[in-house]
Design a protein around this motif. Structure first.
Motif, PDB file in Angstrom:
ATOM      1  N   LEU A 101       0.881  -6.173   6.463  1.00 18.63           N
ATOM      2  CA  LEU A 101       0.910  -4.923   7.222  1.00 18.63           C
ATOM      3  C   LEU A 101       1.118  -3.707   6.343  1.00 18.63           C
ATOM      4  CD1 LEU A 101       2.935  -6.156  10.282  1.00 18.63           C
ATOM      5  CD2 LEU A 101       0.513  -5.588  10.193  1.00 18.63           C
ATOM      6  N   ASP A 102       1.310  -3.921   5.076  1.00 15.01           N
ATOM      7  CA  ASP A 102       1.423  -2.829   4.108  1.00 15.01           C
ATOM      8  C   ASP A 102       0.670  -3.238   2.849  1.00 15.01           C
ATOM      9  OD1 ASP A 102       2.145  -0.545   2.741  1.00 15.01           O
ATOM     10  OD2 ASP A 102       4.220  -1.171   2.410  1.00 15.01           O
ATOM     11  N   PRO A 103      -0.667  -3.401   2.982  1.00 16.70           N
ATOM     12  CA  PRO A 103      -1.441  -3.853   1.821  1.00 16.70           C
ATOM     13  C   PRO A 103      -1.563  -2.760   0.769  1.00 16.70           C
ATOM     14  CG  PRO A 103      -2.914  -3.364   3.633  1.00 16.70           C
ATOM     15  CD  PRO A 103      -1.508  -3.215   4.153  1.00 16.70           C
ATOM     16  N   TYR A 104      -1.792  -3.193  -0.449  1.00 17.40           N
ATOM     17  CA  TYR A 104      -1.941  -2.277  -1.579  1.00 17.40           C
ATOM     18  C   TYR A 104      -3.150  -1.367  -1.394  1.00 17.40           C
ATOM     19  CZ  TYR A 104      -2.533  -0.758  -6.413  1.00 17.40           C
ATOM     20  OH  TYR A 104      -2.684  -0.001  -7.540  1.00 17.40           O
ATOM     21  N   ASP A 105      -4.221  -1.897  -0.803  1.00 13.29           N
ATOM     22  CA  ASP A 105      -5.416  -1.096  -0.544  1.00 13.29           C
ATOM     23  C   ASP A 105      -6.071  -1.580   0.745  1.00 13.29           C
ATOM     24  OD1 ASP A 105      -6.898  -3.419  -1.154  1.00 13.29           O
ATOM     25  OD2 ASP A 105      -7.294  -2.775  -3.199  1.00 13.29           O
ATOM     26  N   ASN A 106      -7.232  -1.051   1.066  1.00 15.47           N
ATOM     27  CA  ASN A 106      -7.877  -1.414   2.326  1.00 15.47           C
ATOM     28  C   ASN A 106      -9.072  -2.348   2.131  1.00 15.47           C
ATOM     29  OD1 ASN A 106      -9.687   0.351   1.210  1.00 15.47           O
ATOM     30  ND2 ASN A 106      -9.776   1.743   2.945  1.00 15.47           N
ATOM     31  N   SER A 107      -9.006  -3.213   1.124  1.00 18.27           N
ATOM     32  CA  SER A 107     -10.114  -4.114   0.803  1.00 18.27           C
ATOM     33  C   SER A 107     -10.123  -5.389   1.654  1.00 18.27           C
ATOM     34  CB  SER A 107     -10.060  -4.498  -0.672  1.00 18.27           C
ATOM     35  OG  SER A 107      -8.904  -5.275  -0.928  1.00 18.27           O
ATOM     36  N   ASN A 108      -9.058  -5.654   2.399  1.00 17.18           N
ATOM     37  CA  ASN A 108      -8.865  -6.899   3.148  1.00 17.18           C
ATOM     38  C   ASN A 108      -8.860  -8.125   2.227  1.00 17.18           C
ATOM     39  OD1 ASN A 108      -8.261  -7.989   5.747  1.00 17.18           O
ATOM     40  ND2 ASN A 108     -10.269  -8.925   5.780  1.00 17.18           N
ATOM     41  N   VAL A 109      -8.484  -7.894   0.981  1.00 15.54           N
ATOM     42  CA  VAL A 109      -8.344  -8.958  -0.011  1.00 15.54           C
ATOM     43  C   VAL A 109      -6.878  -8.981  -0.439  1.00 15.54           C
ATOM     44  CG1 VAL A 109      -9.022  -9.752  -2.307  1.00 15.54           C
ATOM     45  CG2 VAL A 109     -10.724  -8.681  -0.805  1.00 15.54           C
ATOM     46  N   PRO A 110      -6.207 -10.135  -0.359  1.00 17.82           N
ATOM     47  CA  PRO A 110      -4.801 -10.198  -0.767  1.00 17.82           C
ATOM     48  C   PRO A 110      -4.598  -9.727  -2.205  1.00 17.82           C
ATOM     49  CG  PRO A 110      -5.425 -12.191   0.385  1.00 17.82           C
ATOM     50  CD  PRO A 110      -6.697 -11.417   0.138  1.00 17.82           C
ATOM     51  N   LYS A 111      -3.537  -8.949  -2.383  1.00 14.61           N
ATOM     52  CA  LYS A 111      -3.160  -8.446  -3.698  1.00 14.61           C
ATOM     53  C   LYS A 111      -1.691  -8.754  -3.943  1.00 14.61           C
ATOM     54  CE  LYS A 111      -6.906  -5.729  -4.594  1.00 14.61           C
ATOM     55  NZ  LYS A 111      -7.799  -6.124  -3.552  1.00 14.61           N
ATOM     56  N   GLU A 112      -1.331  -8.912  -5.190  1.00 18.37           N
ATOM     57  CA  GLU A 112       0.062  -9.170  -5.554  1.00 18.37           C
ATOM     58  C   GLU A 112       0.963  -8.023  -5.108  1.00 18.37           C
ATOM     59  OE1 GLU A 112       2.553  -9.728  -9.648  1.00 18.37           O
ATOM     60  OE2 GLU A 112       0.640 -10.779  -9.503  1.00 18.37           O
ATOM     61  N   GLN A 113       0.435  -6.804  -5.047  1.00 21.33           N
ATOM     62  CA  GLN A 113       1.215  -5.621  -4.683  1.00 21.33           C
ATOM     63  C   GLN A 113       1.364  -5.425  -3.172  1.00 21.33           C
ATOM     64  OE1 GLN A 113      -1.558  -5.685  -6.558  1.00 21.33           O
ATOM     65  NE2 GLN A 113      -1.295  -4.518  -8.436  1.00 21.33           N
ATOM     66  N   ASP A 114       0.734  -6.286  -2.351  1.00 18.27           N
ATOM     67  CA  ASP A 114       0.852  -6.163  -0.898  1.00 18.27           C
ATOM     68  C   ASP A 114       2.301  -6.313  -0.462  1.00 18.27           C
ATOM     69  OD1 ASP A 114      -1.897  -5.907  -0.726  1.00 18.27           O
ATOM     70  OD2 ASP A 114      -2.236  -7.906   0.112  1.00 18.27           O
ATOM     71  N   ASN A 115       2.620  -5.718   0.672  1.00 15.76           N
ATOM     72  CA  ASN A 115       3.965  -5.800   1.235  1.00 15.76           C
ATOM     73  C   ASN A 115       3.852  -6.183   2.711  1.00 15.76           C
ATOM     74  OD1 ASN A 115       6.773  -5.592   1.440  1.00 15.76           O
ATOM     75  ND2 ASN A 115       6.656  -3.432   1.992  1.00 15.76           N
ATOM     76  N   PHE A 116       4.964  -6.605   3.278  1.00 14.84           N
ATOM     77  CA  PHE A 116       5.034  -7.036   4.669  1.00 14.84           C
ATOM     78  C   PHE A 116       4.029  -8.165   4.876  1.00 14.84           C
ATOM     79  CE2 PHE A 116       7.609  -4.917   7.915  1.00 14.84           C
ATOM     80  CZ  PHE A 116       7.362  -5.709   9.012  1.00 14.84           C
ATOM     81  N   VAL A 117       4.168  -9.207   4.037  1.00 14.44           N
ATOM     82  CA  VAL A 117       3.194 -10.299   3.962  1.00 14.44           C
ATOM     83  C   VAL A 117       3.729 -11.537   4.680  1.00 14.44           C
ATOM     84  CG1 VAL A 117       2.002 -11.882   2.389  1.00 14.44           C
ATOM     85  CG2 VAL A 117       2.269  -9.471   1.774  1.00 14.44           C
ATOM     86  N   PHE A 118       2.848 -12.177   5.445  1.00 15.28           N
ATOM     87  CA  PHE A 118       3.130 -13.433   6.120  1.00 15.28           C
ATOM     88  C   PHE A 118       1.978 -14.384   5.829  1.00 15.28           C
ATOM     89  CE2 PHE A 118       5.088 -10.077   8.505  1.00 15.28           C
ATOM     90  CZ  PHE A 118       6.329 -10.569   8.869  1.00 15.28           C
ATOM     91  N   LYS A 119       2.298 -15.655   5.531  1.00 16.17           N
ATOM     92  CA  LYS A 119       1.277 -16.684   5.353  1.00 16.17           C
ATOM     93  C   LYS A 119       1.663 -17.874   6.225  1.00 16.17           C
ATOM     94  CE  LYS A 119       0.635 -15.630   0.441  1.00 16.17           C
ATOM     95  NZ  LYS A 119       0.746 -16.204  -0.912  1.00 16.17           N
ATOM     96  N   GLY A 120       0.668 -18.454   6.892  1.00 15.93           N
ATOM     97  CA  GLY A 120       0.939 -19.603   7.741  1.00 15.93           C
ATOM     98  C   GLY A 120      -0.317 -20.408   8.006  1.00 15.93           C
ATOM     99  N   LYS A 121      -0.122 -21.606   8.546  1.00 20.51           N
ATOM    100  CA  LYS A 121      -1.232 -22.538   8.788  1.00 20.51           C
ATOM    101  C   LYS A 121      -2.039 -22.193  10.048  1.00 20.51           C
ATOM    102  CE  LYS A 121      -0.080 -25.294   5.385  1.00 20.51           C
ATOM    103  NZ  LYS A 121      -0.810 -25.198   4.138  1.00 20.51           N
ATOM    104  N   ILE A 122      -1.385 -21.629  11.060  1.00 27.31           N
ATOM    105  CA  ILE A 122      -2.049 -21.318  12.326  1.00 27.31           C
ATOM    106  C   ILE A 122      -1.787 -19.846  12.662  1.00 27.31           C
ATOM    107  CG2 ILE A 122      -2.150 -21.825  14.809  1.00 27.31           C
ATOM    108  CD1 ILE A 122      -1.190 -24.657  14.101  1.00 27.31           C
ATOM    109  N   LEU A 123      -2.835 -19.160  13.090  1.00 32.71           N
ATOM    110  CA  LEU A 123      -2.734 -17.755  13.506  1.00 32.71           C
ATOM    111  C   LEU A 123      -3.162 -17.660  14.965  1.00 32.71           C
ATOM    112  CD1 LEU A 123      -2.445 -14.684  12.940  1.00 32.71           C
ATOM    113  CD2 LEU A 123      -4.853 -14.725  12.226  1.00 32.71           C
TER     114      LEU A 123
END
Length: 128
Positions: A101-123
């Motif tokens: 919810l606070d990505p480093y940029d608007n590329s929709n590609v995960p970045k190490e600098q992203d913030n407010f990050v969640f990862k899970g098996k089911i969305l």
């Protein structure tokens, strides 16, 4: 409710691409973020967002993004704003879903600098 699993099949047979095409998740507001540490760790993120209806009219909606079988959470926040401009919602090579919810940029590609990050098996995405 739309559910994305590792096979991208849910209760409405909707995949991640369908969710991101029906809902306008950027330029929204974070209402809440709840994390459960039980037997199946999960996070529910409630957002004020928008949706295109059948007539292509855009309507405001309260949506809940729920990630279950969490594998990662990373949040650093100073609580100065409840609004966000960009969001990253994608699927990783290992099959996990990635929400920032606070990505480093608007590329929709995960970045190490992203913030407010969640990862899970089911969305899952639900409307209130």
């Amino acid at each position: 409710m739309y559910v994305c699993t590792n096979t991208l099949v849910g209760s409405n047979n909707m995949g991640l691409e369908d969710i991101t095409s029906d809902y306008i998740l950027n330029d929204g507001q974070v209402v809440s973020a709840d994390i459960e540490f039980g037997e199946v760790p999960s996070a529910t993120i409630t957002l004020k967002a928008r949706k295109r209806n059948r007539n292509k009219v855009i309507e405001e909606r309260i949506v809940k993004l729920r990630l279950t079988h969490l594998t990662h959470v990373d949040i650093v926040d100073d609580f100065t704003s409840k609004y966000y401009s960009d969001i990253t919602v994608t699927r990783l090579e290992n099959g996990d879903y990635y929400v920032a919810l606070d990505p480093y940029d608007n590329s929709n590609v995960p970045k190490e600098q992203d913030n407010f990050v969640f990862k899970g098996k089911i969305l899952e995405l639900r409307e209130e």
